[in-house]
Design an enzyme around this catalytic site. Structure first.
Site, PDB file in Angstrom:
ATOM      1  N   THR A  92      99.810  26.893  11.707  1.00 51.96           N
ATOM      2  CA  THR A  92      98.403  26.531  11.905  1.00 51.96           C
ATOM      3  C   THR A  92      98.170  25.097  11.451  1.00 51.96           C
ATOM      4  O   THR A  92      98.551  24.725  10.345  1.00 51.96           O
ATOM      5  CB  THR A  92      97.495  27.495  11.120  1.00 51.96           C
ATOM      6  OG1 THR A  92      97.581  28.786  11.717  1.00 51.96           O
ATOM      7  CG2 THR A  92      96.053  27.030  11.139  1.00 51.96           C
ATOM      8  N   ALA A  98      99.404  29.858  15.646  1.00 51.37           N
ATOM      9  CA  ALA A  98      98.725  31.114  15.942  1.00 51.37           C
ATOM     10  C   ALA A  98      97.510  30.852  16.828  1.00 51.37           C
ATOM     11  O   ALA A  98      96.695  29.970  16.543  1.00 51.37           O
ATOM     12  CB  ALA A  98      98.292  31.781  14.641  1.00 51.37           C
ATOM     13  N   HIS A 138     102.183  37.691  17.005  1.00 48.51           N
ATOM     14  CA  HIS A 138     102.098  37.443  15.560  1.00 48.51           C
ATOM     15  C   HIS A 138     101.818  38.772  14.854  1.00 48.51           C
ATOM     16  O   HIS A 138     100.694  39.262  14.851  1.00 48.51           O
ATOM     17  CB  HIS A 138     100.990  36.432  15.272  1.00 48.51           C
ATOM     18  CG  HIS A 138     101.088  35.791  13.915  1.00 48.51           C
ATOM     19  ND1 HIS A 138     101.661  36.415  12.834  1.00 48.51           N
ATOM     20  CD2 HIS A 138     100.663  34.576  13.467  1.00 48.51           C
ATOM     21  CE1 HIS A 138     101.606  35.609  11.776  1.00 48.51           C
ATOM     22  NE2 HIS A 138     100.999  34.495  12.142  1.00 48.51           N
ATOM     23  N   GLY A 139     102.854  39.324  14.243  1.00 52.33           N
ATOM     24  CA  GLY A 139     102.705  40.575  13.519  1.00 52.33           C
ATOM     25  C   GLY A 139     102.879  40.417  12.025  1.00 52.33           C
ATOM     26  O   GLY A 139     103.121  41.401  11.322  1.00 52.33           O
ATOM     27  N   TYR A 168      97.801  39.653   9.106  1.00 54.43           N
ATOM     28  CA  TYR A 168      96.863  39.692  10.225  1.00 54.43           C
ATOM     29  C   TYR A 168      96.884  41.097  10.836  1.00 54.43           C
ATOM     30  O   TYR A 168      97.492  42.004  10.290  1.00 54.43           O
ATOM     31  CB  TYR A 168      97.178  38.581  11.217  1.00 54.43           C
ATOM     32  CG  TYR A 168      97.105  37.213  10.559  1.00 54.43           C
ATOM     33  CD1 TYR A 168      95.945  36.807   9.893  1.00 54.43           C
ATOM     34  CD2 TYR A 168      98.194  36.340  10.547  1.00 54.43           C
ATOM     35  CE1 TYR A 168      95.877  35.575   9.250  1.00 54.43           C
ATOM     36  CE2 TYR A 168      98.125  35.104   9.904  1.00 54.43           C
ATOM     37  CZ  TYR A 168      96.975  34.723   9.255  1.00 54.43           C
ATOM     38  OH  TYR A 168      96.898  33.510   8.615  1.00 54.43           O
TER      39      TYR A 168
END
Length: 356
Positions: A2, A35, A153-154, A158
């Site tokens: 990010t 992300a 994105h795991g 999140y």
């Protein structure tokens, strides 16, 4: 990684500056973007890009075109923040959602400064189905934007991680309780995204030892072993695992080396987490992974492969410029370049002399 430099304020649209940033790093074997939100109700940080509108999709096309012109390959990282989102970033201050009404620990940055995480609203079954659809739509938009594939994105607390780990998921329906139930949402998202791209253009990122955003599990080795074993049935492009960080250990996490999962996953394994050229080379030589990814080093060294190849000195990352301050300037005159596209390149002349 990010970087909080998408344009258009709340529109979250990638710009020409973002295209320059990724094109500078196109010598990577594969780039994975920052992300990227699949929903307007999953914003955790300022100026993070989305992939749920036509404007965002068009903005990302600037990026993929620039990368492909440089001969690079790039996957889009699909992301929903779940309970880590904050109402002050959302239209009409909507409450974030999660598997259960359990707030993340700590505080987060908002337009009104640092604020505690709010208690999310527990998702109804129909809403879980809708979020799976949002991941699918994000995958379809990534295809339209010209990406080479996508990464789900795991990790890092999140929404997928929230369903997996039992301190965030205390549901009693088909998405909570047993390992099979807590893994269900992950597998539903993977199924939806692979229907768009085919399994060989889809990867997934997981963080078995993560404590970020207040995450914990009563038996993380068992939980992630089960999830990673279940992923074998998809024949994905890769599984991307994060190593234990010093922050994880400081916050009560346990050291879980990614090599523990090497015998479990039968496909391509990528690892990440503080690697240097030397430690990455050793990990590959010891068959602990097939590939190693780099984050901070690539932020500061847009030509990192050349620097590794010629044993050149590395620029040091400036953590004070990792993230940009919120900016709603329609002209994008936000000073986003500092610490983003202004890191120096290793001189080609010096590279030639070293080669000789």
């Amino acid at each position: 990684m990010t970087r909080s430099r998408a344009g258009g304020g709340q529109k979250k649209i990638p710009t020409a500056l973002n295209a320059t940033y990724y094109a500078q790093r196109a010598s990577a074997g594969l780039m994975i973007t920052e992300a990227t939100q699949v929903s307007s109700l999953s914003t955790a940080y300022p100026n993070t890009p989305g992939i749920f509108t036509s404007e965002q999709t068009t903005g990302w096309k600037l990026v993929t075109d620039a990368v492909h012109q440089q001969g690079g390959r790039i996957f889009l990282q699909l992301w929903h923040a779940g309970r880590v989102a904050h109402p002050l970033w959302h239209p009409e201050a909507a409450t974030p959602v999660g598997p259960s009404a359990i707030a993340a620990q700590g505080q987060t940055f908002t337009p009104q400064g640092m604020q505690p995480y709010v208690t999310p609203r527990a998702l109804e079954i129909a809403e879980i189905i809708e979020i799976v659809h949002q991941f699918r739509q994000g995958a379809e938009n990534a295809l339209l934007a010209g990406f080479d594939g996508v990464e789900i994105h795991g990790a890092f607390g999140y929404i997928i991680d929230q369903f997996l780990q039992d301190n965030a998921n205390q549901r009693t329906d088909r998405h909570g309780g047993s390992l099979e139930n807590r893994t269900r949402f992950l597998l539903e998202v993977v199924e939806a995204v692979t229907q768009v791209w085919g399994a060989q253009r889809v990867g997934i990122k997981l963080s078995p030892s993560n404590t970020y955003n207040g995450m914990a599990d009563s038996n993380p080795v068992e939980t992630f072993s089960y999830a990673i074993e279940a992923l074998n049935s998809f024949d994905l492009a890769y599984v991307h695992l994060m190593e234990t960080s010093e922050a994880d250990l400081r916050h009560g996490g346990h050291k879980i080396p990614t090599s523990l999962f090497r015998p479990i996953y039968k496909g391509t394994l990528i690892v990440n987490g503080g690697y240097t050229k030397e430690t990455a080379t050793a990990a590959l030589a010891e068959n602990n992974a097939d590939l190693v990814s780099f984050g901070n080093l690539f932020v500061a060294n847009p030509d990192l492969p050349d620097r590794f190849r010629f044993n050149a000195p590395l620029n040091q990352p400036d953590s004070s410029t990792f993230y940009a301050a919120p900016c709603d300037d329609s002209t994008e005159n936000c000073g986003f370049e500092k610490g983003y596209t202004d890191y120096s390149f290793f001189s080609q002349l010096e590279a030639s002399s070293r080669a000789e």
